[in-house]
Each structure stands twice: as structure tokens, then as C-alpha cells.
Design a protein around this motif. Structure first.
Motif, PDB file in Angstrom:
ATOM      1  N   TYR A 121      12.815 -14.115  -2.606  1.00  0.00           N
ATOM      2  CA  TYR A 121      12.310 -12.754  -2.649  1.00  0.00           C
ATOM      3  C   TYR A 121      10.874 -12.724  -2.141  1.00  0.00           C
ATOM      4  N   ASP A 122      10.501 -11.590  -1.532  1.00  0.00           N
ATOM      5  CA  ASP A 122       9.123 -11.398  -1.085  1.00  0.00           C
ATOM      6  C   ASP A 122       8.321 -10.577  -2.083  1.00  0.00           C
ATOM      7  N   ARG A 123       8.980  -9.635  -2.767  1.00  0.00           N
ATOM      8  CA  ARG A 123       8.311  -8.799  -3.756  1.00  0.00           C
ATOM      9  C   ARG A 123       9.303  -8.412  -4.851  1.00  0.00           C
ATOM     10  N   ALA A 124       8.747  -8.152  -6.030  1.00  0.00           N
ATOM     11  CA  ALA A 124       9.487  -7.498  -7.111  1.00  0.00           C
ATOM     12  C   ALA A 124       8.627  -6.334  -7.575  1.00  0.00           C
ATOM     13  N   ARG A 125       9.260  -5.193  -7.815  1.00  0.00           N
ATOM     14  CA  ARG A 125       8.513  -4.008  -8.233  1.00  0.00           C
ATOM     15  C   ARG A 125       9.267  -3.298  -9.354  1.00  0.00           C
ATOM     16  N   ALA A 126       8.492  -2.612 -10.198  1.00  0.00           N
ATOM     17  CA  ALA A 126       9.074  -1.793 -11.264  1.00  0.00           C
ATOM     18  C   ALA A 126       8.034  -0.791 -11.723  1.00  0.00           C
ATOM     19  N   PRO A 127       8.428   0.439 -12.067  1.00  0.00           N
ATOM     20  CA  PRO A 127       7.486   1.365 -12.703  1.00  0.00           C
ATOM     21  C   PRO A 127       6.938   0.745 -13.982  1.00  0.00           C
ATOM     22  N   LEU A 128       5.707   1.067 -14.288  1.00  0.00           N
ATOM     23  CA  LEU A 128       5.004   0.464 -15.411  1.00  0.00           C
ATOM     24  C   LEU A 128       5.833   0.481 -16.685  1.00  0.00           C
ATOM     25  N   GLY A 129       6.081  -0.714 -17.232  1.00  0.00           N
ATOM     26  CA  GLY A 129       6.739  -0.844 -18.515  1.00  0.00           C
ATOM     27  C   GLY A 129       8.226  -0.585 -18.523  1.00  0.00           C
ATOM     28  N   SER A 130       8.837  -0.367 -17.348  1.00  0.00           N
ATOM     29  CA  SER A 130      10.266  -0.018 -17.312  1.00  0.00           C
ATOM     30  C   SER A 130      11.180  -1.234 -17.253  1.00  0.00           C
ATOM     31  N   TYR A 131      10.680  -2.352 -16.714  1.00  0.00           N
ATOM     32  CA  TYR A 131      11.470  -3.564 -16.483  1.00  0.00           C
ATOM     33  C   TYR A 131      12.658  -3.287 -15.556  1.00  0.00           C
ATOM     34  N   ASP A 132      12.596  -2.204 -14.808  1.00  0.00           N
ATOM     35  CA  ASP A 132      13.672  -1.825 -13.887  1.00  0.00           C
ATOM     36  C   ASP A 132      13.330  -2.385 -12.502  1.00  0.00           C
ATOM     37  N   PHE A 133      13.519  -3.699 -12.340  1.00  0.00           N
ATOM     38  CA  PHE A 133      13.029  -4.383 -11.152  1.00  0.00           C
ATOM     39  C   PHE A 133      13.867  -4.087  -9.914  1.00  0.00           C
ATOM     40  N   ARG A 134      13.162  -3.905  -8.792  1.00  0.00           N
ATOM     41  CA  ARG A 134      13.767  -3.867  -7.469  1.00  0.00           C
ATOM     42  C   ARG A 134      13.181  -5.035  -6.672  1.00  0.00           C
ATOM     43  N   LEU A 135      14.055  -5.810  -6.042  1.00  0.00           N
ATOM     44  CA  LEU A 135      13.642  -6.999  -5.307  1.00  0.00           C
ATOM     45  C   LEU A 135      13.723  -6.740  -3.812  1.00  0.00           C
ATOM     46  N   GLU A 147       0.833  -1.199   0.000  1.00  0.00           N
ATOM     47  CA  GLU A 147       0.000   0.000   0.000  1.00  0.00           C
ATOM     48  C   GLU A 147       0.870   1.253   0.000  1.00  0.00           C
ATOM     49  N   ALA A 148       1.911   1.249   0.821  1.00  0.00           N
ATOM     50  CA  ALA A 148       2.791   2.416   0.919  1.00  0.00           C
ATOM     51  C   ALA A 148       3.444   2.726  -0.424  1.00  0.00           C
ATOM     52  N   TYR A 149       3.865   1.694  -1.140  1.00  0.00           N
ATOM     53  CA  TYR A 149       4.489   1.901  -2.450  1.00  0.00           C
ATOM     54  C   TYR A 149       3.483   2.463  -3.450  1.00  0.00           C
ATOM     55  N   VAL A 150       2.311   1.858  -3.512  1.00  0.00           N
ATOM     56  CA  VAL A 150       1.308   2.277  -4.492  1.00  0.00           C
ATOM     57  C   VAL A 150       0.878   3.724  -4.256  1.00  0.00           C
ATOM     58  N   LEU A 151       0.697   4.097  -2.976  1.00  0.00           N
ATOM     59  CA  LEU A 151       0.207   5.429  -2.653  1.00  0.00           C
ATOM     60  C   LEU A 151       1.277   6.510  -2.784  1.00  0.00           C
ATOM     61  N   SER A 152       2.552   6.118  -2.727  1.00  0.00           N
ATOM     62  CA  SER A 152       3.615   7.131  -2.730  1.00  0.00           C
ATOM     63  C   SER A 152       4.300   7.307  -4.077  1.00  0.00           C
ATOM     64  N   TRP A 153       4.137   6.342  -4.994  1.00  0.00           N
ATOM     65  CA  TRP A 153       4.800   6.474  -6.290  1.00  0.00           C
ATOM     66  C   TRP A 153       3.933   7.290  -7.240  1.00  0.00           C
TER      67      TRP A 153
END
Length: 336
Positions: A46-60, A24-30
Motif C-alpha cells: 500500500y502507498d497510503r491508508a486514510r480514514a476520517p478522524l476516529g472512524s477506523y474506516d480505512f481506505r487503502l 494535499e487534495a484529500y486534506v483540502l477536499s474533505w
């Protein structure tokens, strides 16, 4: 009857709560759309992988949380890292959860897996080498070894080092026009095949929510390589015996590490068509038709017919294995 606030979740429940609060914190703050992927199997990577839409710039992420505080408000927790392969962009996030207010309490601590020995103390009791102890003071004036990694919970997304939002090609669609049940049918079959063929090195993650055009992303724990896939299927057999798929252009971002899988299931016969199509997204962008809201894939179910999609035809039973081979062959696409 229990008084409000008296119930304490067990470790697994608390972990689930904390992970979702961080989501929630990530979604609301980005300031844009953020893709989030959740493991389909917990192998300790890993527990999560995230990236800005369409960037493929993953953070684990490996997320560690506690609902306990010790003397002088010190945060202390121990954890194991049996599957850890430290690398850039694989980070630890440590947070506190307050059972009284039912929420995360700042600050959080965000540090790279390559800094684990700098921030935590290795616990060698019992002869183990993969257990670590995190001890930190949440005060903004703290000078302990974790102090410089403090970050406000609402600033977690900003602290991940993403710099570019991909250009918005058109407004994002609201709800997919494809039946949810049909999509889930093809995705779950792919999941089962992937897990059956997995070696233990791969981590398969599902998009959550599943509305960004990449249904699954897989990572190799040992190499840091990744590959993502959009899974599309047809379950309608028409008179022309065509297999068709529509890809939303608003969420289609070609990348050498992203693939399109298109399958067909004959609902009347209750059987899979023996041939599917596994297409690099860069090739799909070049070969698919359509200039509007969708890119269109159309081909015949007749295997004797040759067209521009024929080179991408694979046995349906091998789809998950082919994707795993692409993951391990994609040496240039690393998340860390």
C-alpha cells in the motif's frame, strides 16, 4: 544554468511528488479531519491508508502516476503488482503530473483492486502474470474501459465512500504538549522492533501528520486485517517511581482494533524498564481516570505491586511482537 521547467524528476522523485500532491487534495477536499498513514517500509502493498478522524474506516491506496502522455493525449502506463491481494476498499488511483505547470492534471482514475482486470490489460510478456497496462483517454466523452472510473482530483475524498464523521467531543488541540523528540524516540524504537519481527506480510504505516492520536497502523496484505496503536512513553523517573501517560480525549476514539502502548525509559541509567503496558483502547477508556482534556494512566514501576493495570503488563522487549499478534488475531477488523 537550466531553464525553468527543464528539469525532470526520476521515477522515485516523481512518485514522491505525486503521492504528496494527492495527500494535499484529500486534506483540502474533505470537510473534516482526515487521518493519513504512510508506509515505513515499501513492500509493494500500500502507498497510503486514510480514514476520517476516529472512524477506523480505512481506505487503502496504490497510487500510480505518470508525467508522460502519448498520441491523442492518451494516458498510458505499466505497473507490477507482486504483492497485490485484491479486496474491497483497496483501490488504485491513477493520475497525470504536468511537468510544465508542476501540478496534477485531472481527471484521476479511481477503481477498486477487484476491478483491476476490468480496467487494465494483463501484460504477459516475459511470462509474467503480475504486470498490467493502463490505457485511458482523459476526455470527459471517452468511452474506453476506464472512462467510468474518472474522478476530479478535488473529488477523490468524496469518491471513497465515507459516510459518517465521528462527533467532535472537544476542540482539537493545536500542538502536543509532549516533547517531539521524546515521542519520536519511543516510536522509532517500536518501529525497529516491529520491522525486526515482521514476516513480510505486514505493512506498518505512520500517521502523517502525527497529531491524531494513533501513531501507527499495521495491515496484513493477505487477510486485510488491521490494528492501530498509540505509543506513549515516560523518560522521567520521579521520587515516587511512577510511570504516567496522558491521552488527549479530543483524539481518543476507543475501538476493539486500537491499542495503547505505554513504556518507560530511565534516562539516568540509559536503560529500558523491563515491563510495559499493552492495553486495548476499549479497556483503557474504562479504566483510565480523568474527565477533562486528558485521560490519565498512572502506575508504579514496582512489578510486585498489583493494581488494575497489572493484567496488561508485558515484557518491553516483546511489545512489537505482541502488537503483531494482535494484528493477526483481529479477525473482525478488516480494511477491505
Amino acid at each position: 544554468m537550466r531553464q525553468a521547467g527543464s528539469w525532470r524528476p526520476d521515477g522515485a522523485q516523481l512518485g514522491w511528488i505525486i503521492e504528496n500532491r494527492i495527500d494535499e487534495a484529500y486534506v483540502l477536499s474533505w470537510p473534516g479531519q482526515l487521518e493519513t498513514y504512510v508506509p515505513l517500509h515499501d513492500t509493494g502493498g500500500y502507498d497510503r491508508a486514510r480514514a476520517p478522524l476516529g472512524s477506523y474506516d480505512f481506505r487503502l491506496d496504490q497510487i500510480k502516476g505518470t508525467a508522460s502522455t502519448h498520441q491523442a493525449n492518451i494516458v498510458e502506463l505499466g505497473f507490477n503488482t507482486p504483492a497485490l491481494h485484491p479486496r474491497r476498499h483497496l483501490d488504485f488511483t491513477v493520475v497525470r503530473f504536468d511537468l510544465k505547470i508542476r501540478d496534477l492534471v485531472g481527471p484521476a482514475w479511481l477503481f477498486s483492486s477487484t476491478r483491476l482486470a476490468e480496467v487494465c490489460t494483463q501484460d504477459r510478456s516475459g511470462g509474467r502474470t503480475d504486470r498490467w497496462l493502463f490505457v485511458a483517454n482523459p476526455s470527459g466523452l471517452a468511452r474506453d474501459r476506464a472512462a467510468k472510473y474518472q474522478v476530479a482530483v478535488r473529488e477523490l475524498a468524496a469518491a471513497r465512500g465515507w459516510s459518517i464523521l465521528p462527533p467532535r467531543k472537544s476542540p482539537l488541540p493545536g500542538v502536543s504538549t509532549n516533547p517531539i523528540e521524546t515521542g519520536a524516540f519511543f516510536e522509532r524504537d517500536f518501529d525497529a522492533g516491529f520491522l525486526e519481527a515482521a514476516s513480510g506480510d505486514e505493512v506498518l504505516m505512520a500517521a502523517a501528520p502525527d497529531n491524531f492520536g494513533r501513531h501507527r497502523v499495521a495491515f496484513s496484505k493477505t487477510t486485510g486485517r488491521w490494528a492501530s496503536i498509540a505509543i506513549h512513553g515516560s523518560a522521567v523517573t520521579n521520587a515516587t517511581h511512577l510511570i504516567q501517560a496522558n491521552i488527549h480525549t479530543a483524539t481518543f476514539f476507543p475501538h476493539a482494533g486500537h491499542y495503547i502502548l505505554i513504556e518507560h525509559y530511565d534516562r539516568r541509567r540509559a536503560e529500558w524498564h523491563p515491563w510495559s503496558y499493552f492495553i486495548p483502547s476499549t479497556d483503557f477508556a474504562r479504566l483510565a481516570s480523568g474527565t477533562g482534556a486528558y485521560l490519565l494512566f498512572t502506575t508504579t514501576l514496582n512489578p510486585a505491586h498489583v493494581n488494575r493495570w497489572t493484567p496488561y503488563r508485558i515484557p518491553t522487549s516483546r511489545a512489537a511482537f505482541v502488537f503483531q499478534s494482535a494484528l493477526h488475531a483481529t479477525a473482525s477488523h478488516r480494511a477491505a
